[in-house]
Design a protein around this motif. Structure first.
Motif, PDB file in Angstrom:
ATOM      1  N   THR A 155       0.804   2.417   9.584  1.00 33.86           N
ATOM      2  CA  THR A 155      -0.505   2.725  10.335  1.00 33.86           C
ATOM      3  C   THR A 155      -1.546   2.608   9.142  1.00 33.86           C
ATOM      4  O   THR A 155      -2.606   1.831   9.361  1.00 33.86           O
ATOM      5  N   PHE A 156      -1.182   2.975   7.980  1.00 32.88           N
ATOM      6  CA  PHE A 156      -2.006   2.912   6.973  1.00 32.88           C
ATOM      7  C   PHE A 156      -2.164   1.335   6.303  1.00 32.88           C
ATOM      8  O   PHE A 156      -3.182   0.695   6.255  1.00 32.88           O
ATOM      9  N   ALA A 157      -0.999   0.616   6.435  1.00 34.21           N
ATOM     10  CA  ALA A 157      -1.005  -0.675   5.959  1.00 34.21           C
ATOM     11  C   ALA A 157      -1.606  -1.712   7.045  1.00 34.21           C
ATOM     12  O   ALA A 157      -2.437  -2.571   6.499  1.00 34.21           O
ATOM     13  N   THR A 158      -1.711  -1.167   8.381  1.00 41.47           N
ATOM     14  CA  THR A 158      -2.753  -1.825   9.415  1.00 41.47           C
ATOM     15  C   THR A 158      -3.976  -1.936   9.046  1.00 41.47           C
ATOM     16  O   THR A 158      -4.781  -2.974   9.328  1.00 41.47           O
ATOM     17  N   GLU A 159      -4.329  -0.507   8.578  1.00 37.60           N
ATOM     18  CA  GLU A 159      -5.739  -0.259   8.519  1.00 37.60           C
ATOM     19  C   GLU A 159      -6.258  -1.082   6.965  1.00 37.60           C
ATOM     20  O   GLU A 159      -7.427  -1.459   7.176  1.00 37.60           O
ATOM     21  N   ILE A 160      -5.497  -1.121   6.139  1.00 41.97           N
ATOM     22  CA  ILE A 160      -5.965  -1.937   4.775  1.00 41.97           C
ATOM     23  C   ILE A 160      -5.130  -3.127   4.472  1.00 41.97           C
ATOM     24  O   ILE A 160      -5.574  -3.675   3.389  1.00 41.97           O
ATOM     25  N   VAL A 202       3.814   6.541   9.233  1.00 45.15           N
ATOM     26  CA  VAL A 202       2.610   6.747   8.601  1.00 45.15           C
ATOM     27  C   VAL A 202       1.966   5.542   7.651  1.00 45.15           C
ATOM     28  O   VAL A 202       0.961   5.298   7.821  1.00 45.15           O
ATOM     29  N   GLU A 203       3.110   4.930   6.938  1.00 40.59           N
ATOM     30  CA  GLU A 203       2.815   3.941   6.167  1.00 40.59           C
ATOM     31  C   GLU A 203       2.480   2.820   7.047  1.00 40.59           C
ATOM     32  O   GLU A 203       1.372   1.919   6.544  1.00 40.59           O
ATOM     33  N   SER A 224       0.846  -1.251  -0.112  1.00 32.13           N
ATOM     34  CA  SER A 224       0.074  -0.127   0.037  1.00 32.13           C
ATOM     35  C   SER A 224       0.821   1.227  -0.155  1.00 32.13           C
ATOM     36  O   SER A 224       2.069   1.204   0.184  1.00 32.13           O
ATOM     37  N   LYS A 231       0.264   5.252   1.565  1.00 32.73           N
ATOM     38  CA  LYS A 231      -0.334   6.469   1.862  1.00 32.73           C
ATOM     39  C   LYS A 231      -0.204   7.839   1.228  1.00 32.73           C
ATOM     40  O   LYS A 231      -0.907   8.485   0.736  1.00 32.73           O
ATOM     41  N   ASP A 232       1.296   8.064   1.325  1.00 30.40           N
ATOM     42  CA  ASP A 232       1.840   9.398   0.843  1.00 30.40           C
ATOM     43  C   ASP A 232       2.940   9.367  -0.090  1.00 30.40           C
ATOM     44  O   ASP A 232       4.094   8.684   0.406  1.00 30.40           O
TER      45      ASP A 232
END
Length: 222
Positions: A69-74, A66-67, A55, A57-58
């Motif tokens: 946390t985003f990878a955890t979400e999706i 940040v990445e 994934s 994120k930015d």
């Protein structure tokens, strides 16, 4: 009990390799479920970068947390990271087997921690220490040193071994919620006779036979 064994030594025939294989064989025979990561034979990539993720994120600025946390979400972790995360989440006890190099972890094991202990999935948002993600799980450092035990006492020229290990035990294990068992240390196996190394393996075996009943020790006291 579910036990995750991690080996970080480049030579399978090393004493670290012998400790790892000895533990694996004994624990399986005792009826425990075992999963392993032999980092060198896996050729585990130690460099933390965008290849940790499927994934993004930015795309313009790479900030690992940040990445993560985003990878955890999706569910956006790369397969090699996701595989290790699932072993962490599966186990009741994690044992790291490694040689002490430059007063710390071999680079491959530090790189494993950098990539696998991801924000959002393994810590963050108040989930640290006594509120950590891995509360209820235990962790053990099993390691070898180059010098003798007298070199790692409080008045030894290398200093107290517990102080040397505190950044790992407190700053990694306890930070993400693991309870820490007293480290298992074999001092200077390269200077031992074959009989002495066999006895060191037997001592480790005796400890592992009762590992289920062991209580954590006070890392913070050092």
């Amino acid at each position: 009990m579910k036990i995750f064994l991690v080996l970080a030594h480049p030579e399978p025939r090393s004493f670290n390799g012998a400790l790892f294989r000895h533990a694996q064989k004994l624990l399986v025979a005792a009826g425990h479920e075992i999963k392993t990561s032999e980092l060198y034979s896996m050729e585990f990539n130690t460099v933390s970068s965008r290849h940790n993720f499927t994934s993004v994120k930015d795309p313009d600025y790479f900030k690992p947390q940040v990445e993560e946390t985003f990878a955890t979400e999706i569910n956006g972790f790369a397969p090699d990271v996701e595989q290790e995360l699932q072993k962490l989440e599966w186990c009741d006890l994690m044992i790291w087997q490694f040689p002490l190099w430059w007063f710390g972890l071999p680079a491959i094991l530090k790189g494993w921690a950098d990539r696998v202990l991801a924000m959002g999935r393994t810590y963050g948002y108040g989930r640290m220490y006594d509120k950590g993600v891995f509360q209820g799980k235990r962790a053990l450092l099993s390691l070898t040193t180059g010098g003798g035990n007298e070199h790692y006492e409080k008045d030894g020229f290398n200093g107290d071994i517990h102080s040397i290990l505190r950044p790992i035990q407190r700053g990694i294990f306890e930070f993400v919620g693991f309870s820490v068992l007293e480290p298992h240390i074999v001092y200077g196996p390269a200077h031992m006779t074959d009989d002495e190394r066999e006895e060191a393996l037997a001592i480790y075996a005796r400890r592992l036979q009762s590992i289920v009943k062991e209580s954590p020790y006070a890392v913070g006291a050092y």
